[in-house]
Enzyme design. Structure first.
Site, mmCIF file in Angstrom:
data_model
loop_
_atom_site.group_PDB
_atom_site.id
_atom_site.type_symbol
_atom_site.label_atom_id
_atom_site.label_comp_id
_atom_site.label_asym_id
_atom_site.label_seq_id
_atom_site.Cartn_x
_atom_site.Cartn_y
_atom_site.Cartn_z
ATOM 1 N N HIS A 96 -2.508 7.446 7.232
ATOM 2 C CA HIS A 96 -1.432 8.455 6.601
ATOM 3 C C HIS A 96 -2.159 9.556 6.370
ATOM 4 C CE1 HIS A 96 2.211 6.284 6.481
ATOM 5 N NE2 HIS A 96 1.801 5.111 5.997
ATOM 6 N N HIS B 178 -4.446 1.492 7.659
ATOM 7 C CA HIS B 178 -2.955 1.980 7.747
ATOM 8 C C HIS B 178 -2.650 3.209 6.768
ATOM 9 C CE1 HIS B 178 1.537 1.386 7.982
ATOM 10 N NE2 HIS B 178 1.443 2.150 6.847
ATOM 11 N N GLU B 179 -3.285 2.870 5.616
ATOM 12 C CA GLU B 179 -3.416 4.123 4.346
ATOM 13 C C GLU B 179 -4.087 5.393 4.875
ATOM 14 O OE1 GLU B 179 -0.751 3.498 2.867
ATOM 15 O OE2 GLU B 179 -0.642 1.382 2.905
ATOM 16 N N CYS C 74 6.035 -0.044 7.678
ATOM 17 C CA CYS C 74 5.704 1.116 6.817
ATOM 18 C C CYS C 74 6.987 1.517 6.172
ATOM 19 C CB CYS C 74 4.976 2.273 7.800
ATOM 20 S SG CYS C 74 4.658 3.769 6.735
ATOM 21 N N LEU C 75 6.681 1.840 4.833
ATOM 22 C CA LEU C 75 7.655 2.434 4.122
ATOM 23 C C LEU C 75 8.446 3.456 4.495
ATOM 24 C CD1 LEU C 75 6.284 1.226 0.598
ATOM 25 C CD2 LEU C 75 7.810 0.028 1.729
ATOM 26 N N GLN D 245 3.208 9.725 1.767
ATOM 27 C CA GLN D 245 4.401 9.504 1.653
ATOM 28 C C GLN D 245 5.247 9.818 0.531
ATOM 29 O OE1 GLN D 245 2.498 5.140 2.394
ATOM 30 N NE2 GLN D 245 4.398 5.140 3.456
ATOM 31 N N GLY E 162 0.768 -1.008 -0.083
ATOM 32 C CA GLY E 162 0.052 0.023 -0.099
ATOM 33 C C GLY E 162 0.808 1.136 -0.065
HETATM 34 O O1 GNR Z 1 3.913 -2.687 2.684
HETATM 35 C C1 GNR Z 1 3.275 -2.386 3.658
HETATM 36 N N1 GNR Z 1 3.036 -3.541 4.395
HETATM 37 C C2 GNR Z 1 2.171 -3.489 5.493
HETATM 38 C C3 GNR Z 1 2.095 -4.466 6.455
HETATM 39 C C4 GNR Z 1 1.229 -4.384 7.513
HETATM 40 C C5 GNR Z 1 0.421 -3.704 7.510
HETATM 41 C C6 GNR Z 1 0.441 -2.230 6.808
HETATM 42 C C7 GNR Z 1 1.343 -2.301 5.676
HETATM 43 S S1 GNR Z 1 1.221 -1.103 4.978
HETATM 44 C C8 GNR Z 1 2.980 -0.996 3.967
HETATM 45 C C9 GNR Z 1 3.393 0.279 3.126
HETATM 46 C C10 GNR Z 1 3.299 1.409 3.789
HETATM 47 O O2 GNR Z 1 3.962 2.040 4.368
HETATM 48 N N2 GNR Z 1 2.138 1.715 3.435
HETATM 49 O O3 GNR Z 1 1.613 3.142 3.946
HETATM 50 NI NI NI Z 2 2.615 3.178 5.790
#
Ligand code: GNR
Ligand code: NI
Length: 188
Positions: free
Chosen positions: A140, A136-137, A94-95, A51, A46
């Site tokens: 952000h 999670h997204e 998270c990236l 980001q 995601g």
């Molecule tokens: O790649 C991603 N893996 C992930 C694993 C568990 C819960 C959430 C994520 S999102 C993350 C990519 C990211 O930072 N998206 O904002």
């Molecule tokens: Ni993230």
């Protein structure tokens, strides 16, 4: 298509609230396509526009799993319109918080309303990893990172380590040293 640089914490842009898009026009579609390419390249499942430094309410996801072969999802102005009472804990990464992972508790199921890549309003009911990733997204877009859901002690430890890693990387680059490889054990 283009690869966009991914911001890492701590960065003030990751703490800002993103603005809704008026419509899904060619510019927003271009952003979605560039974000998807950037997400696949990272690799991640995601990515949210803030980001990559764009404070617009746009996210892309692709949860490529045996049980949920949804393909890429493009969402503008996503909103959680329903969440289950039941919670689930998932180890998140998270990236923008590279190489750190923590268990985060969130509703197990959510329904999200959004504009798709054609600007059409859609509702999507999700569970499992997709439900976690959607939340999670969307976090952000409100300037919230997964580390904001864990203890302040753990969060501050991670932020300190990220700052230290950034400083070491800057120093190594200044000295012309090669980049460090990522930990394959925890590749997203
Ligand atoms: O790649 C991603 N893996 C992930 C694993 C568990 C819960 C959430 C994520 S999102 C993350 C990519 C990211 O930072 N998206 O904002
Ligand atoms: Ni993230």
């Amino acid at each position: 298509m283009a690869l966009l640089p991914i911001l890492t914490a701590p960065d003030p842009r990751l703490k800002k609230k993103s603005k809704p898009v008026d419509q899904v026009d060619a510019e927003v579609r271009q952003l979605m396509d560039d974000m998807l390419e950037t997400m696949y390249d990272a690799p991640g499942i995601g990515l949210a526009a803030p980001q990559v430094g764009v404070l617009k309410r746009v996210i892309v996801l692709d949860i490529d799993r045996e049980d949920t072969k949804t393909g890429p999802l493009f969402m503008a102005n996503p909103e959680i319109i329903e969440a289950s009472d039941e919670d689930v804990s998932y180890e998140e990464g998270c990236l923008s918080v590279p190489e750190h992972y923590s268990d985060v508790v969130r509703p197990a199921k959510v329904t999200v309303r959004y504009l798709d890549r054609d600007g059409k309003s859609q509702d999507l009911a999700a569970e499992g990893l997709l439900a976690t990733c959607l939340q999670h997204e969307i976090d952000h877009l409100d300037g919230v990172l997964f580390i904001d859901h864990i203890s302040a002690l753990k969060r501050n430890m991670i932020l300190r380590k990220l700052l230290k890693a950034r400083k070491e990387k800057e120093r190594d680059e200044a000295e012309g040293k090669p980049a460090k490889a990522q930990d394959p054990e925890h590749a997203l």
